[in-house]
Design an enzyme around this catalytic site. Structure first.
Site, mmCIF file in Angstrom:
data_model
loop_
_atom_site.group_PDB
_atom_site.id
_atom_site.type_symbol
_atom_site.label_atom_id
_atom_site.label_comp_id
_atom_site.label_asym_id
_atom_site.label_seq_id
_atom_site.Cartn_x
_atom_site.Cartn_y
_atom_site.Cartn_z
ATOM 1 N N GLU A 77 36.438 40.236 33.128
ATOM 2 C CA GLU A 77 36.181 39.276 34.373
ATOM 3 C C GLU A 77 34.908 38.707 34.538
ATOM 4 O O GLU A 77 34.627 37.504 34.564
ATOM 5 C CB GLU A 77 36.555 40.070 35.487
ATOM 6 C CG GLU A 77 38.163 40.337 35.835
ATOM 7 C CD GLU A 77 38.644 41.590 35.056
ATOM 8 O OE1 GLU A 77 37.649 42.085 34.578
ATOM 9 O OE2 GLU A 77 39.862 41.891 35.155
ATOM 10 N N GLN A 99 43.569 38.209 38.180
ATOM 11 C CA GLN A 99 44.683 38.788 38.062
ATOM 12 C C GLN A 99 45.050 39.349 39.507
ATOM 13 O O GLN A 99 46.269 39.139 40.148
ATOM 14 C CB GLN A 99 45.030 39.813 37.098
ATOM 15 C CG GLN A 99 46.469 40.193 36.807
ATOM 16 C CD GLN A 99 46.683 40.694 35.504
ATOM 17 O OE1 GLN A 99 46.412 41.813 35.487
ATOM 18 N NE2 GLN A 99 47.193 39.962 34.705
ATOM 19 N N PHE A 100 44.205 39.983 40.181
ATOM 20 C CA PHE A 100 44.203 40.460 41.535
ATOM 21 C C PHE A 100 42.959 40.274 42.352
ATOM 22 O O PHE A 100 41.974 40.465 41.458
ATOM 23 C CB PHE A 100 44.465 42.088 41.679
ATOM 24 C CG PHE A 100 46.094 42.228 41.398
ATOM 25 C CD1 PHE A 100 46.766 42.466 42.549
ATOM 26 C CD2 PHE A 100 46.407 42.526 40.196
ATOM 27 C CE1 PHE A 100 48.034 42.794 42.294
ATOM 28 C CE2 PHE A 100 47.663 42.787 39.868
ATOM 29 C CZ PHE A 100 48.698 42.947 40.808
ATOM 30 N N ALA A 101 42.887 39.758 43.355
ATOM 31 C CA ALA A 101 41.594 39.611 44.037
ATOM 32 C C ALA A 101 40.626 40.815 44.129
ATOM 33 O O ALA A 101 39.355 40.589 43.872
ATOM 34 C CB ALA A 101 41.672 39.088 45.674
ATOM 35 N N PHE A 103 39.805 42.586 41.425
ATOM 36 C CA PHE A 103 39.247 42.615 40.365
ATOM 37 C C PHE A 103 37.945 41.673 40.159
ATOM 38 O O PHE A 103 37.268 41.736 39.460
ATOM 39 C CB PHE A 103 40.215 42.306 39.073
ATOM 40 C CG PHE A 103 41.269 43.240 38.982
ATOM 41 C CD1 PHE A 103 41.324 44.250 39.641
ATOM 42 C CD2 PHE A 103 42.360 42.680 38.164
ATOM 43 C CE1 PHE A 103 42.765 44.964 39.612
ATOM 44 C CE2 PHE A 103 43.659 43.521 37.918
ATOM 45 C CZ PHE A 103 43.634 44.610 38.838
ATOM 46 N N HIS A 144 45.040 46.951 44.502
ATOM 47 C CA HIS A 144 45.913 45.670 44.247
ATOM 48 C C HIS A 144 46.309 45.252 45.839
ATOM 49 O O HIS A 144 47.242 44.522 46.051
ATOM 50 C CB HIS A 144 47.201 46.019 43.568
ATOM 51 C CG HIS A 144 47.000 46.408 42.108
ATOM 52 N ND1 HIS A 144 46.430 47.652 41.773
ATOM 53 C CD2 HIS A 144 46.991 45.655 41.182
ATOM 54 C CE1 HIS A 144 46.186 47.687 40.580
ATOM 55 N NE2 HIS A 144 46.727 46.416 39.952
#
Lengths: 341, 324
Positions: A77, A99-101, A103, A144
């Site tokens: 990231e 992909q998920f906030a 991360f 997540h």
């Protein structure tokens, strides 16, 4: 307020029966912008190929736009957000799928140190968008389910938006892509497939920095954003049955904040409850409350109240997560208490 | 080792840019000792051949992300001594108009230069993104990023090398291995003192070069740039040198063994190149003296310009945070 669009968008209603999901609206905005502007591209983990992303937002995109414009990245990231910085400096408009906030913390330096400062330092515009699927209530556990928007609202040089409806999901994403600055777009996972609404088929922009009064009321104001708008509207309907008239302001944009709309509703009702899924301590609600205290003090008939997540990691098990996170029931109770003040 | 032929006028240009860096650096340090500086600043001593040799290998449409020891690269890409000195003194006429400090943030996209942030590894993915924009638009351009031995310990160093290799990017990453990251010596930074061999695990070429030999730095960078431009992918270059003064102006670097500095002083990149040019007959002493005079005039002019330049207007403090 229009009945057909539930008052959630300023866009004209062409066909009130055209309702799509929140997530379909995100895909539609991306696809239309990529067709319109060859400088718009997508990068992120698992976004390409047949797979089309963890939530399938970019499914079919590689077939239409090619691998050059739908770039699968290695799991890095910090690195690929830095890549977006370089692309954006050269005039491309990358839309990064985090992909998920949750991360996004791995990408922190690339966002807050480089992207947020480049224009101030040497006039380097960084017109990217990071799509950050956020929020919980869907039993996904501590990594997540997060809502990390406050970190970025605190960072000069960024813009931050959080759509609450399918129509705003589309219009705010188009606005974010066309903006010349780095914009973090917090899309609410709990709304993805559970919220449908009217969405115009054509292209339109919901301007960044403009809140939306989604329900007018007299007795108190609920100021919120993202998935909590739906919860607040449910609470307001129950309050109405009790004879309490609640106004609901959807902020839509967290940076910049629509200070005018915030102060207008505070001055109108004199009682304000600020709600967000993110943990309450030092969250966006604190800034809203401080603004009202400073600028609308003499209009207030009660203390500005906040309702946010608890100051804990976000737990997984349903009873624990429900204890953690605001919802319509908790908003109802908090609003009732405020109304009685 | 790459073979390149440099014309005499090019060799004199390399000498000029290195010497301009040295004269600028010496006058800058003198000014700071007199209390005429603003904030801190970073000496270039020991890095002149790397910044100049590598920067000189780029074409006019290529882009570069230099760091705080690459004054020579900024200069040869077209940032004038006036604009840079004014930046050092925080003046409105500086590259960042007083917003960023010393050599930080010295970016000018019209010259293909990105302004770096203190988090040095950040320059690496930024340059990779620029390189990928060239791929995206089918442009025969190359990006060059400079970083240090300290930054090679960061995760971003790995992330960028890996992505650049996977994407076969037209990118050159140059590590200036100057033996110290602030006070931390190489042996506390890494087990293996050579950084170039790390390239092998990414499946890209890795080349070590004498960072005090300007023509050698030019040659390896030129070859890497040509390979990248031809679609041959990224290269990792490690240029070995010694940081001859402290990390920044405040730092006496007492932690560096004097014998180490004495040994490297024998290999000063500018002294060496001067002797080389004279022995090869590329220039005579009068020509080199003329270049030295030119450098001194330019630097004095830059200092006078910077010191007489206006301070930024406090009313402008909030301007430019966002692009309109």
């Amino acid at each position: 307020m229009s009945a057909t669009n539930f008052g959630f968008t300023d866009a004209p209603v062409e066909d009130g029966s055209r309702t799509i999901t929140y997530i379909a609206a995100i895909s539609e905005a991306l696809r239309q912008e990529m067709r319109r502007d060859p400088d718009v591209l997508i990068l992120g983990e698992d976004v390409g190929g047949e797979f089309g992303g963890a939530f399938k937002v970019t499914k079919g995109f590689e077939a239409e736009f090619g691998r050059n414009r739908v770039m699968n990245t290695p799991l890095a990231e910090l690195g690929f957000t830095g890549v977006a910085n370089g692309m954006a400096l050269m005039g491309l408009r990358p839309v990064v799928e985090m992909q998920f906030a949750d991360f996004i913390s791995s990408a922190f330096d690339s966002i807050v140190q480089f992207a947020a400062t480049a224009h101030y330092r040497f006039g380097g515009a960084v017109p990217w968008v990071i799509r950050a699927p956020c929020d919980g209530g869907i039993r996904s556990g501590p990594f997540h389910s997060q809502n990390p928007e406050a970190w970025f609202v605190h960072t000069p040089g960024l813009k931050v938006v959080a759509p609450a409806t399918p129509a705003d999901a589309k219009g705010l994403l188009i606005a974010a892509i066309r903006d010349h600055n780095p914009v973090i777009y917090f899309e609410s996972k709990p709304l993805y497939r559970s919220l449908k609404g009217y969405v115009p088929a054509g292209e339109y922009v919901v301007p960044i920095g403009k809140a939306n009064l989604v329900r007018a009321g007299e007795d108190l104001s609920i100021i919120t954003y993202g998935a909590q708008v739906r919860e607040a509207l449910q609470a307001a309907a129950r309050l109405a049955a009790q004879g309490i008239s609640a106004e609901v302001l959807d902020l839509r944009s967290l940076k910049p904040l629509d200070t005018e709309a915030i102060l207008a509703t505070a001055r109108k009702t004199g009682k304000v409850l600020v709600v967000h899924s993110a943990n309450q301590l030092a969250g966006v609600g604190a800034e809203v409350a401080a603004l009202i205290a400073a600028e609308a003090f003499e209009w207030l008939d009660g203390p500005v109240q906040r309702l946010g997540g608890l100051d804990t990691p976000i737990p997984f098990s349903p009873p624990l997560e429900d204890a953690y996170r605001p919802n319509a029931e908790k908003i109802y109770a908090a609003a009732q208490a405020l109304a009685a003040f | 080792m790459a073979e390149v032929t440099l014309a005499t006028h090019q060799r004199l240009e390399l000498y000029y840019w290195m010497l301009l860096t040295r004269v600028f650096d010496e006058r800058m340090l003198a000014l700071w000792k007199q209390g005429r500086g603003v904030g801190g600043t970073f000496s270039q001593r020991g890095h002149e051949a790397i910044a100049v040799g590598a920067g000189y290998a780029l074409g006019p449409d290529d882009v570069v992300a230099p760091m705080h020891r690459d004054l020579g690269c900024y200069l040869l890409r077209g940032l004038t001594p006036r604009r840079i000195f004014a930046n050092l003194l925080g003046r409105a006429t500086g590259v960042t108009a007083g917003r960023d400090a010393n050599l930080h943030g010295l970016g000018d996209l019209s010259l293909g230069i990105v302004g770096f942030v203190s988090h040095l590894p950040q320059s690496l993915p930024t340059a990779l993104g620029m390189a990928m924009s060239f791929v995206y638009r089918h442009e025969p351009r190359v990006a060059l990023a400079f970083t240090g031995d300290g930054a090679s310990s960061s995760g971003l160093f790995h992330e960028t090398l890996n992505m650049a290799a996977v994407w076969n990017a037209p990118l050159v990453l140059l590590v200036e291995n100057n033996q110290y990251a602030y006070s931390t010596p190489l042996h506390e930074q890494m087990k293996v003192f050579d950084i170039a061999p790390r390239a092998e695990i990414y499946g890209i070429p890795g080349i070590a070069v004498d960072g005090n030999d300007v023509e050698a730095v030019y040659a390896v960078t030129h070859e890497a740039v040509a390979r990248a431009r031809a679609g041959g992918g990224p290269t990792l270059i490690e240029a070995k040198t010694m940081r001859m003064l402290g990390h920044a102006i405040h730092d006496g670097a007492e932690y560096v063994p004097p014998e180490l500095l004495a040994a490297w002083a024998q290999r000063d990149p500018i002294d060496r190149y001067r002797a080389h040019l004279l022995s090869e007959g590329a220039a005579d002493q009068a020509e080199l003296d003329e270049i030295a005079h030119r450098c001194e005039v330019e630097v004095e002019d830059a200092i006078a310009f910077a010191e007489s330049s206006p301070w930024p207007d406090p009313a402008a403090v909030q301007q430019g945070v966002y692009a309109e």
